[in-house]
Design a protein around this motif. Structure first.
Motif, PDB file in Angstrom:
ATOM      1  N   ASP A   1      20.447 -28.646  79.755  1.00 52.55           N
ATOM      2  CA  ASP A   1      20.710 -29.803  78.891  1.00 52.55           C
ATOM      3  C   ASP A   1      19.547 -30.039  77.937  1.00 52.55           C
ATOM      4  O   ASP A   1      19.746 -30.339  76.747  1.00 52.55           O
ATOM      5  CB  ASP A   1      20.937 -31.052  79.742  1.00 52.55           C
ATOM      6  CG  ASP A   1      22.240 -30.997  80.517  1.00 52.55           C
ATOM      7  OD1 ASP A   1      23.101 -30.175  80.151  1.00 52.55           O
ATOM      8  OD2 ASP A   1      22.373 -31.754  81.511  1.00 52.55           O
ATOM      9  N   GLU A   2      18.317 -29.907  78.433  1.00 55.22           N
ATOM     10  CA  GLU A   2      17.148 -30.098  77.568  1.00 55.22           C
ATOM     11  C   GLU A   2      17.106 -29.058  76.457  1.00 55.22           C
ATOM     12  O   GLU A   2      16.767 -29.369  75.306  1.00 55.22           O
ATOM     13  CB  GLU A   2      15.876 -30.023  78.412  1.00 55.22           C
ATOM     14  CG  GLU A   2      15.665 -31.215  79.332  1.00 55.22           C
ATOM     15  CD  GLU A   2      14.377 -31.079  80.133  1.00 55.22           C
ATOM     16  OE1 GLU A   2      13.675 -30.047  79.967  1.00 55.22           O
ATOM     17  OE2 GLU A   2      14.061 -31.999  80.913  1.00 55.22           O
TER      18      GLU A   2
ATOM     19  N   GLN B   1      19.642 -30.027  73.839  1.00 51.57           N
ATOM     20  CA  GLN B   1      19.167 -31.149  73.025  1.00 51.57           C
ATOM     21  C   GLN B   1      18.086 -30.694  72.051  1.00 51.57           C
ATOM     22  O   GLN B   1      18.067 -31.120  70.892  1.00 51.57           O
ATOM     23  CB  GLN B   1      18.614 -32.251  73.939  1.00 51.57           C
ATOM     24  CG  GLN B   1      19.677 -32.945  74.773  1.00 51.57           C
ATOM     25  CD  GLN B   1      19.081 -33.944  75.746  1.00 51.57           C
ATOM     26  OE1 GLN B   1      17.873 -34.173  75.744  1.00 51.57           O
ATOM     27  NE2 GLN B   1      19.941 -34.541  76.571  1.00 51.57           N
TER      28      GLN B   1
ATOM     29  N   THR C   1      24.996 -28.350  64.937  1.00 49.72           N
ATOM     30  CA  THR C   1      24.505 -27.726  66.155  1.00 49.72           C
ATOM     31  C   THR C   1      25.106 -26.341  66.314  1.00 49.72           C
ATOM     32  O   THR C   1      26.324 -26.161  66.208  1.00 49.72           O
ATOM     33  CB  THR C   1      24.862 -28.578  67.393  1.00 49.72           C
ATOM     34  OG1 THR C   1      24.286 -29.876  67.221  1.00 49.72           O
ATOM     35  CG2 THR C   1      24.324 -27.945  68.668  1.00 49.72           C
TER      36      THR C   1
END
Length: 442
Positions: free
Chosen positions: A416-417, A420, A433
């Motif tokens: 997830d990091e 992001q 993205t």
């Protein structure tokens, strides 16, 4: 049919060897009898030294067992083919509270030589239960002694008989010829007796060995030596005085009257020129303490237990590397038990899978926590060096002590990091993205 089952249960229970196992159980709990008194006049001596007998305890048996069990902890099960933790098998494990109760199995195995786990129907999940060898009588398969062919369990006036098809529940009854009657029958669908064996120091003939049996004689020696030291300490650990050449008066009851009033502010004087005073040297009990230390070192060598776990005073000012070397034997012993007990857990899961209709493959793997005594800095340093060799991050997370479940959460959070961070980076270029600055539409 019920009478036949009741007789089969009664005959099997009659073959128990619980009296022998109760000896090891007593040693584990620190109850190994009292030391012998140095006199045949036991009534007179026992009155004086009874409190010394009760104090002459230095239990090492439980330390030998706990040194291993404290380093055994299952944290998950891995599906080797999928190379991932198996959440369903771990849910079975937790539903039976075995994540907290697994130590019961290991303690029984090391104390008695064998421990047992029952796997029984529990609705949509199998139930795992630690079974004490003090309640269980088992018959092993002659072809594969690690496999239980049948078993009988008795707890007071209740009993259970396990075979390859059914679990029979029985109750004690004075009206029955065998003393037992069948009250219920459950078909388990496991395809084999649902009792799993956890064997300690097992050989090719299926014979196991208790860790307590290795140190029982040493434990008795230590207890006797400690008692002898207490006797010396009580009776001869100070300088005793004597006097000769005097007469001693007696009172009206015929009891001797002390001729002197001895004290730090008193002077002992005798008018008789033939009187002599003297004293005996105090007895040292350092030899007894040295003997105890020697016995502890022998117990450590026999059981591969580091001496400092049995007697912390034996080491001081030792480096971390030297401490790891001291525990090398115990580490090897723990790894051996992990291999043996891990196979038993995997067998239990396969039995549980058949009970609930779920196929568990033969290549599942038990995941053990790394409980080797190392600092966090040592673990991280080792992981970084292995990472530089190209080893995958999930493996390294388990190496530093994370459970498979915690490792999956860390990997998910890391993913997830990264997503992001990629989104922030793309936004800084005015891109969507996942869109590259080199795309034609950029």
């Amino acid at each position: 049919m019920s009478d036949k089952i009741a007789k089969q249960f009664s005959d099997k229970i009659a073959t128990n060897r619980w009296n022998q196992l109760e000896v090891w159980d007593a040693y584990m709990r620190g109850d190994f009898g009292t030391a012998s008194l140095p006199s045949t006049n036991r009534s007179a001596v026992a009155r004086e030294y009874n409190d010394l007998l009760n104090r002459a305890d230095l239990p090492i048996c439980s330390l030998v067992v706990n040194a291993v069990t404290e380093r055994l902890q299952v944290t998950g099960f891995r599906d080797v083919e999928a190379d991932a933790a198996d959440d369903e098998m771990w849910r079975w494990f937790q539903d039976s509270k075995m994540d907290a109760r697994q130590q019961m199995v290991y303690t029984d195995a090391l104390t008695f030589g064998d421990a047992y786990l029952s796997v029984t129907p529990g609705g949509d999940v199998p139930l795992f239960r630690a079974e004490s060898p003090l309640n269980m009588v088992v018959e092993f398969d002659p072809v594969d002694p690690m496999r239980v062919r049948s078993a009988a369990k008795q707890v007071r006036d209740q009993g259970w008989l396990y075979d390859e098809q059914f679990i029979y529940a029985l109750e004690y009854s004075r009206t029955q010829p065998t003393g037992w009657q069948v009250v219920s029958v459950v078909e388990h669908n496991a395809g084999q007796c649902p009792i799993v064996r956890f064997a300690n120091r097992v050989d090719s003939r299926g014979r196991s060995m208790s860790e307590i049996s290795l140190v029982a004689s040493i434990q008795r020696r230590i207890q006797q030596t400690v008692f002898d030291r207490l006797m010396v300490q009580r009776a001869a650990a100070w300088r005793q005085r004597w006097v000769s050449g005097i007469s001693v008066d007696v009172d009206e009851d015929g009891n001797a009257v002390p001729p002197f009033n001895v004290g730090v502010d008193q002077l002992v004087v005798s008018e008789d020129p033939d009187t002599k005073f003297g004293d005996w040297q105090a007895s040292s009990f350092s030899d007894h303490m040295d003997a105890v230390d020697a016995d502890i070192r022998q117990a450590a060598a026999v059981t591969q237990t580091p001496p400092h776990l049995l007697a912390p005073h034996t080491i001081s000012n030792i480096s971390a590397e030297a401490l790891v070397a001291l525990e090398a034997g115990l580490t090897a012993k723990v790894q051996d038990r992990q291999l043996t007990f891990g196979e038993s857990w995997e067998d239990a899961l396969r039995i549980g899978g058949r009970i609930v209709g779920t196929e568990i493959r033969d290549d599942i793997e038990t995941v053990w926590a790394d409980l080797e005594r190392r600092s966090d800095a040592q673990k991280v340093d080792s992981a970084l060096k292995l990472r530089s060799m190209g080893l995958p991050l999930p493996f390294l997370l388990e190496r530093i002590g994370l459970t498979p479940q915690a490792s999956e959460r860390v990997m998910s959070a890391l993913e997830d990091e990264q997503q992001q961070a990629a989104a922030v980076s793309a936004a800084s270029f005015g891109l969507a993205t996942g869109q590259s600055p080199l795309d034609e539409d950029a």
